[in-house]
Write an enzyme that holds these catalytic residues in place. Structure first.
Site, PDB file in Angstrom:
ATOM      1  N   GLU A   1      -6.579   8.552  10.525  1.00 11.13           N
ATOM      2  CA  GLU A   1      -7.604   7.623  10.994  1.00 11.13           C
ATOM      3  C   GLU A   1      -8.835   7.720  10.097  1.00 11.13           C
ATOM      4  OE1 GLU A   1      -9.864   6.763  15.182  1.00 11.13           O
ATOM      5  OE2 GLU A   1      -8.105   8.058  15.212  1.00 11.13           O
ATOM      6  N   LEU A   2      -9.378   6.586   9.692  1.00 10.54           N
ATOM      7  CA  LEU A   2     -10.452   6.540   8.693  1.00 10.54           C
ATOM      8  C   LEU A   2     -11.675   7.369   9.108  1.00 10.54           C
ATOM      9  CD1 LEU A   2     -11.385   5.145   6.013  1.00 10.54           C
ATOM     10  CD2 LEU A   2     -12.493   3.441   7.474  1.00 10.54           C
ATOM     11  N   ASP A   3     -12.111   8.272   8.203  1.00 10.79           N
ATOM     12  CA  ASP A   3     -13.337   9.071   8.385  1.00 10.79           C
ATOM     13  C   ASP A   3     -13.348   9.838   9.708  1.00 10.79           C
ATOM     14  OD1 ASP A   3     -14.217   8.045   5.950  1.00 10.79           O
ATOM     15  OD2 ASP A   3     -15.259   6.369   6.892  1.00 10.79           O
TER      16      ASP A   3
ATOM     17  N   ARG B   1       0.845  -1.209   0.000  1.00 14.59           N
ATOM     18  CA  ARG B   1       0.000   0.000   0.000  1.00 14.59           C
ATOM     19  C   ARG B   1       0.876   1.254   0.000  1.00 14.59           C
ATOM     20  NH1 ARG B   1      -3.257   2.492   4.097  1.00 14.59           N
ATOM     21  NH2 ARG B   1      -2.758   0.909   5.633  1.00 14.59           N
TER      22      ARG B   1
ATOM     23  N   HIS C   1     -18.179  11.973   2.849  1.00 17.18           N
ATOM     24  CA  HIS C   1     -18.586  10.683   3.410  1.00 17.18           C
ATOM     25  C   HIS C   1     -20.113  10.649   3.535  1.00 17.18           C
ATOM     26  CE1 HIS C   1     -18.225   6.994   5.705  1.00 17.18           C
ATOM     27  NE2 HIS C   1     -19.128   7.479   6.520  1.00 17.18           N
TER      28      HIS C   1
ATOM     29  N   ILE D   1      -7.914   3.048   1.495  1.00 21.16           N
ATOM     30  CA  ILE D   1      -7.451   3.695   2.724  1.00 21.16           C
ATOM     31  C   ILE D   1      -6.039   4.196   2.465  1.00 21.16           C
ATOM     32  CG2 ILE D   1      -6.847   3.298   5.143  1.00 21.16           C
ATOM     33  CD1 ILE D   1      -9.127   1.241   5.214  1.00 21.16           C
ATOM     34  N   LEU D   2      -5.825   5.466   2.746  1.00 23.28           N
ATOM     35  CA  LEU D   2      -4.528   6.090   2.454  1.00 23.28           C
ATOM     36  C   LEU D   2      -3.613   5.974   3.673  1.00 23.28           C
ATOM     37  CD1 LEU D   2      -6.090   9.125   0.636  1.00 23.28           C
ATOM     38  CD2 LEU D   2      -4.581   7.438  -0.441  1.00 23.28           C
TER      39      LEU D   2
HETATM   40  C1  GRF Z   1     -20.317   9.088  -2.391  1.00 22.83           C
HETATM   41  O1  GRF Z   1     -21.489   8.648  -1.806  1.00 22.83           O
HETATM   42  C2  GRF Z   1     -19.340   9.560  -1.350  1.00 22.83           C
HETATM   43  O2  GRF Z   1     -19.946  10.006  -0.182  1.00 22.83           O
HETATM   44  C3  GRF Z   1     -18.549   8.316  -1.049  1.00 22.83           C
HETATM   45  O3  GRF Z   1     -18.446   7.650  -2.272  1.00 22.83           O
HETATM   46  C4  GRF Z   1     -19.563   7.973  -3.092  1.00 22.83           C
HETATM   47  C5  GRF Z   1     -19.035   8.377  -4.429  1.00 22.83           C
HETATM   48  O4  GRF Z   1     -20.052   8.486  -5.385  1.00 22.83           O
HETATM   49  N1  GRF Z   1     -17.272   8.654  -0.462  1.00 22.83           N
HETATM   50  P1  GRF Z   1     -19.737   8.996  -6.856  1.00 22.83           P
HETATM   51  O5  GRF Z   1     -18.667   8.074  -7.437  1.00 22.83           O
HETATM   52  O6  GRF Z   1     -19.251  10.417  -6.769  1.00 22.83           O
HETATM   53  O7  GRF Z   1     -21.027   8.868  -7.601  1.00 22.83           O
END
Ligand code: GRF
Length: 201
Positions: A151-153, A73, A117, A100-101
């Site tokens: 940390e994720l989200d 990764r 998100h 995940i970065l």
């Molecule tokens: C979105 O719902 C965003 O919240 C999530 O991934 C989805 C991407 O949708 N991180 P799109 O590819 O822009 O249609």
């Protein structure tokens, strides 16, 4: 539309893995509002992603980085970092980038990396947010734009949009409603970050 690069042009790089509806919304908004924001490139980790086609249709440069070409990764993230560093870039916009970065990558671009998100963070980090919202009998649902941390989200929240969940909602209707909010919120946040930067200059 003013797309001529100038000292005040705000450059963004979009990372995605899928449909690209947020990319489309950002492109539409830049055009409709005549913003001096330019998408330098779209970078993708899936060759079949529809978002790549949207970028190409709009004359935006695209780069596909195949994760299978890298043993780790960290190696993938370094290639991604080098690709972004070769481009004009004030802000990196994650728009459905399904990887995940690593902490090194996130720290390298600290403060320049944002994500959207599909939940009202800090609730429902991770995947399958719409079904989990239903299972938890939540009264509200929505989306969050936040800075990316290791940390994720979990990075600092920039903005959220929300709506009331209706008894008739299922995961599909929630996804549609969240997407509709995302398509308004994400471009507005990008615009406000660009405006802030131009006031600093
Ligand atoms: C979105 O719902 C965003 O919240 C999530 O991934 C989805 C991407 O949708 N991180 P799109 O590819 O822009 O249609």
């Amino acid at each position: 539309m003013n797309t001529a690069p100038s000292s005040s042009t705000f450059f963004i790089v979009v990372l995605l893995s899928g449909k690209g509806s947020n990319l489309q919304a950002i492109l539409n908004y830049i055009q409709q509002q005549q913003l001096n924001i330019k998408i330098s490139a779209v970078i993708c980790d899936r060759s079949e992603a529809l978002g790549l086609e949207i970028a190409k249709q709009h004359g935006v440069a695209t780069f596909y980085i195949n994760p299978k070409d890298f043993a780790t990764r960290q190696a993938f993230d370094l290639a991604l970092q080098n690709q972004i560093s070769s481009l004009p870039c004030d802000l990196i916009v994650l728009a459905g980038f399904m990887r995940i970065l690593s902490a090194d990558f996130v720290n390298y671009f600290a403060g320049k990396l944002i994500n959207i998100h599909p939940s009202l963070l800090p609730k429902f980090k991770g995947l399958n947010t719409h079904q989990r919202v239903l299972d938890a009998n939540e009264k509200t649902h929505g989306c969050t734009v936040h800075y990316v941390s290791a940390e994720l989200d979990n990075g600092p929240i920039i903005a959220q949009s929300q709506f009331n969940v209706q008894p008739s909602d299922d995961a599909t209707t929630l996804q549609k409603k969240v997407h509709a909010l995302e398509h308004k919120l994400y471009p507005q946040v990008i615009q406000s970050i660009a405006e802030k930067k131009s006031q600093e200059n």
